[in-house]
Scaffold this active site. Structure first.
Site, short mmCIF file in Angstrom:
data_model
loop_
_atom_site.label_atom_id
_atom_site.label_comp_id
_atom_site.label_asym_id
_atom_site.label_seq_id
_atom_site.Cartn_x
_atom_site.Cartn_y
_atom_site.Cartn_z
N GLU A 1 0.81 -1.23 0.00
CA GLU A 1 0.00 0.00 0.00
C GLU A 1 0.84 1.28 0.00
O GLU A 1 0.86 2.02 1.00
CB GLU A 1 -0.96 0.01 1.19
CG GLU A 1 -2.09 -0.99 1.06
CD GLU A 1 -3.16 -0.82 2.13
OE1 GLU A 1 -2.89 -0.20 3.16
OE2 GLU A 1 -4.27 -1.33 1.93
N GLU B 1 -6.84 -7.55 -0.55
CA GLU B 1 -7.33 -7.62 0.83
C GLU B 1 -8.81 -7.27 0.82
O GLU B 1 -9.19 -6.19 0.37
CB GLU B 1 -6.58 -6.62 1.73
CG GLU B 1 -5.09 -6.86 1.78
CD GLU B 1 -4.36 -5.85 2.68
OE1 GLU B 1 -5.01 -5.11 3.43
OE2 GLU B 1 -3.12 -5.81 2.60
N GLU C 1 -3.34 -4.13 15.34
CA GLU C 1 -4.57 -4.57 14.66
C GLU C 1 -5.31 -5.66 15.43
O GLU C 1 -6.01 -6.47 14.83
CB GLU C 1 -4.24 -4.97 13.22
CG GLU C 1 -3.82 -3.75 12.42
CD GLU C 1 -3.54 -4.01 10.95
OE1 GLU C 1 -3.52 -5.18 10.55
OE2 GLU C 1 -3.34 -3.01 10.23
N HIS D 1 -8.99 -6.08 14.68
CA HIS D 1 -9.35 -6.32 13.27
C HIS D 1 -9.74 -7.78 13.11
O HIS D 1 -8.98 -8.67 13.41
CB HIS D 1 -8.14 -5.99 12.38
CG HIS D 1 -8.47 -5.85 10.93
ND1 HIS D 1 -8.96 -6.89 10.17
CD2 HIS D 1 -8.38 -4.79 10.12
CE1 HIS D 1 -9.15 -6.45 8.93
NE2 HIS D 1 -8.81 -5.19 8.88
C1 GAL Z 1 -4.57 -2.45 4.95
C2 GAL Z 1 -3.15 -2.97 5.09
C3 GAL Z 1 -3.09 -4.22 5.95
C4 GAL Z 1 -3.90 -4.02 7.19
C5 GAL Z 1 -5.33 -3.68 6.81
C6 GAL Z 1 -6.23 -3.52 7.99
O1 GAL Z 1 -4.60 -1.09 4.65
O2 GAL Z 1 -2.59 -3.27 3.84
O3 GAL Z 1 -1.75 -4.50 6.26
O4 GAL Z 1 -3.32 -3.01 7.95
O5 GAL Z 1 -5.32 -2.48 6.11
O6 GAL Z 1 -7.54 -3.21 7.57
#
Ligand code: GAL
Length: 648
Positions: free
Chosen positions: A147, A324, A372, A375
């Site tokens: 990213e 993702e 995270e 998450h």
């Molecule tokens: C994305 C990132 C991941 C993780 C994810 C969490 O932006 O590439 O590594 O952080 O968000 O939602």
């Protein structure tokens, strides 16, 4: 355009878990129906724990376990997370923010794209990785870094960036010998204004911390330079990987990150991919009313994902993935609700409907530690199944029955231009006015009419293949682009603000838009505060922005005061304001009727997308809706053959 197979995967971090569970994880991924697993992109501290001392044993073993279980591995380069020892070795590699503050170690993406020492370290670790795994039979694809641009990290105001910017400028304004032509630069930027003239390139600083706005021409060149730095940083990695591997290379782009030119970067990659977090984006990245956010809090915005699917399909020249996919609540938005049951499946199918080859869920298992921990994953931290897993499993079964993506060309296109975004952000000319919002609102209006849309770069050369092309807000348009659009045969709606600046960010003379054969000139522009909308004769308003038009061309829209609001010559139209949803809807519906594009005025939240062979309906609304004789429950995905084509 390429027919591909639909597939699923997940993002996995073997370094977060005991090696004892790698095997059962791999088996469960396969049992769920996943075929891809992305690993490695943050693992630098475990791959090179001390300078020059590599530890491949754990990664060898993880790849072997995943591969022998039947998974194809996407291997990420770890350059988004330089380890602590590296920062100690190269302290000035840290990025510097607009206020001149050095960004610290302790999270990720703490590097400046221009730092030569850091680039050398990246080249070294990527070389080691590519040499070791380039011919590994389980490595089926690569991802560079992670990213670019995330956490506002594209632009850095470091000393390294300053020196690199001066070199870049010398090349852009070449002069005798190695020295650039400083007079040419002074003229292009209009530096006579406020005595900003330079004597040589060493004097040129970065455009932050100036007393008031920096010169927009200076600023725009800095943004272009910054974008080029991201592209060249990435290319160092793709060149190395290609020396050791024939596998395709991707990068995972983001939602609404526009501060480098993704088309330029994508030219060095085989696959575009992006990271789709519909609920997080609704809360944190979309300009919308509170009522809209409340209505779609558990579903996500009905157009935001689709817009990026279409954008990245263009960036990937047809090949793209969701690297993702949000599987449940995320941790990072202002509010982080759980999706309605069925949404994870809907989001996945929507990506496939727009042509995705693969959708990978982030992440396999929720991690109990670090940033995270809130998450979700497909599994809970104790390895029990989280709600997203059963939806992934269901999609896996469903794609077995419909395995192919057969891309088709849309009839409607929108030009998206990163350079225009840079210019708008430097000179918005009104509060809360962004290029992204203007383009996205055009896209939304087209989608509300049931249109499938292709997004195109300015140099796509494919304009003749479309019936309707929108060119909103493209501040600089080359003469070549204007001529191609005029000659392409499509109905083209250009504006507002399009063609309003030269390449150097000056007001052109003759005055804009200066389109071939169109006698229409913008004589005055104004930005409008909320409530100052300019009413249009046939309904709706211009909001945010209004341009006064003069000329002898045919007037197709007027304000209620009788002023021209849209003028045309043949199929070329200039739109002199930012329409509200009602006006957008009407203007687009009229254009579609004229060129013979069928429209479907969809109820709020219901969306339609056609591939070459299939028609997909998605219900983002939290209630049952009926349309076209069909009933759509909340989160419904309805797939049918495009009328007149055989089903798969
Ligand atoms: C994305 C990132 C991941 C993780 C994810 C969490 O932006 O590439 O590594 O952080 O968000 O939602």
């Amino acid at each position: 355009m390429r027919t591909a197979r639909r597939s699923l995967g997940c993002c996995y971090y073997p370094e977060h878990w005991s090696p004892q569970i790698w095997q059962s994880d791999a088996e469960k991924m396969v049992e769920t129906g996943l075929t891809w697993v992305r690993i490695g992109e943050f693992a630098w501290s475990r791959l090179e724990p001390q300078p020059g001392q590599y530890d491949w044993t754990w990664l060898d073993r993880a790849i072997n376990i995943l591969g022998t279980a039947g998974l194809q591995v996407v291997l990420g380069t770890p350059t988004a997370t330089p380890p602590r020892w590296l920062v100690d070795q190269e302290p000035d590699m840290l990025a510097v923010d607009i206020e001149g503050r050095v960004r610290k170690f302790g999270a990720r993406r703490h590097y400046c794209f221009s730092h030569i020492g850091y680039r050398q370290h990246c080249a070294r670790i990527v070389t080691e990785l590519a040499k070791r795994y380039g011919s590994n039979r389980y490595i089926a694809a690569w991802q560079t870094d992670n990213e670019y641009g995330c956490h506002d990290t594209t632009i850095s105001y470091s000393a390294a960036a300053r020196s690199a910017f001066q070199v870049w400028l010398r090349n852009r304004y070449p002069g005798p010998g190695n020295d650039g032509d400083i007079t040419a630069l002074n003229t292009a930027w209009g530096n006579v204004f406020w005595s900003m003239e330079y004597d040589n390139f060493e004097q040129i600083d970065l455009p932050n911390l100036t007393v008031t706005d920096a010169n927009p021409s200076h600023h725009l060149e800095f943004r272009r330079f910054t974008s080029d730095q991201v592209v060249s940083f990435n290319k160092v990695q793709t060149d190395i990987i290609r020396r050791h591997s024939a596998g395709p290379i991707a990068h995972n782009y983001m939602g609404r990150i526009t501060d480098f030119d993704h088309f330029d970067l994508g030219a060095d990659l085989d696959i575009a991919s992006w990271d789709s977090y519909p609920l997080g984006f609704l809360e944190d990245r979309i300009t919308a009313t509170e009522a809209h956010k409340e209505k779609f809090a558990r579903q996500g915005d009905p157009d935001f994902q689709a817009f990026h699917h279409d954008l990245y399909r263009a960036v990937g020249r047809g090949r793209w993935w969701v690297m993702e996919q949000q599987p449940g609540p995320v941790n990072w938005a202002p509010y982080n609700p759980a999706p309605l049951p069925g949404m994870v499946r809907l989001w996945t199918w929507e990506a496939f409907a727009h042509g995705a080859e693969a959708v990978c869920y982030f992440r396999w298992r929720q991690v109990p530690f670090a940033q995270e921990q809130m998450h979700s994953g497909l599994l809970n931290p104790d390895s029990s199944e989280a709600p997203g897993l059963s939806e992934a499993r269901r999609v896996a079964q469903e794609i077995a029955a419909a395995p192919t993506v057969v891309p088709g060309r849309a009839k409607t296109a929108i030009i998206f231009d990163y350079d225009a975004d840079f210019s708008w952000s430097i000179q918005p000319h009104g509060q809360n006015m962004t290029y992204f919002d203007l383009v996205f609102e055009s896209y939304r209006a087209a989608r509300a009419l049931g249109l499938s849309i292709d997004i195109l770069p300015h140099n796509s050369g494919e304009f003749a293949n479309y019936k309707l092309i929108l060119v909103p807000g493209m501040i600089h348009m080359s003469d070549r682009l204007k001529a191609e659009l005029a000659a392409g045969g499509a109905t083209v709606i250009i504006g507002p603000r399009s063609a309003s600046r030269t390449q150097d960010m000056q007001i052109p003379v003759p005055l804009p838009p200066n389109l071939p054969g169109l006698d229409a000139t913008v004589t005055q522009v104004e930005s409008l505060r909320p409530g100052m909308g300019i009413a249009l004769e046939k309904g709706g308003h211009f909001q945010h922005y209004y341009e006064h038009l003069a000329g002898a061309a045919q007037v197709t829209e007027r304000t209620t005061q009788g002023q021209p609001a849209m003028m045309c010559a043949g199929q070329l139209h200039y739109l002199a304001g930012w329409p509200d949803p009602q006006a957008f809807h009407r203007i687009l519906a009229t254009a579609c009727a004229e060129v013979g594009i069928a429209t479907y005025p969809l109820p709020e939240g219901l969306r339609l997308r056609e591939t070459k062979t299939e028609r997909f309906w998605f219900n983002y609304a939290a209630k049952t809706q009926t349309f076209d004789g069909k009933t759509f429950a909340p989160t419904a995905v309805l797939r049918e053959p495009v009328p007149g084509t055989p089903s798969q």
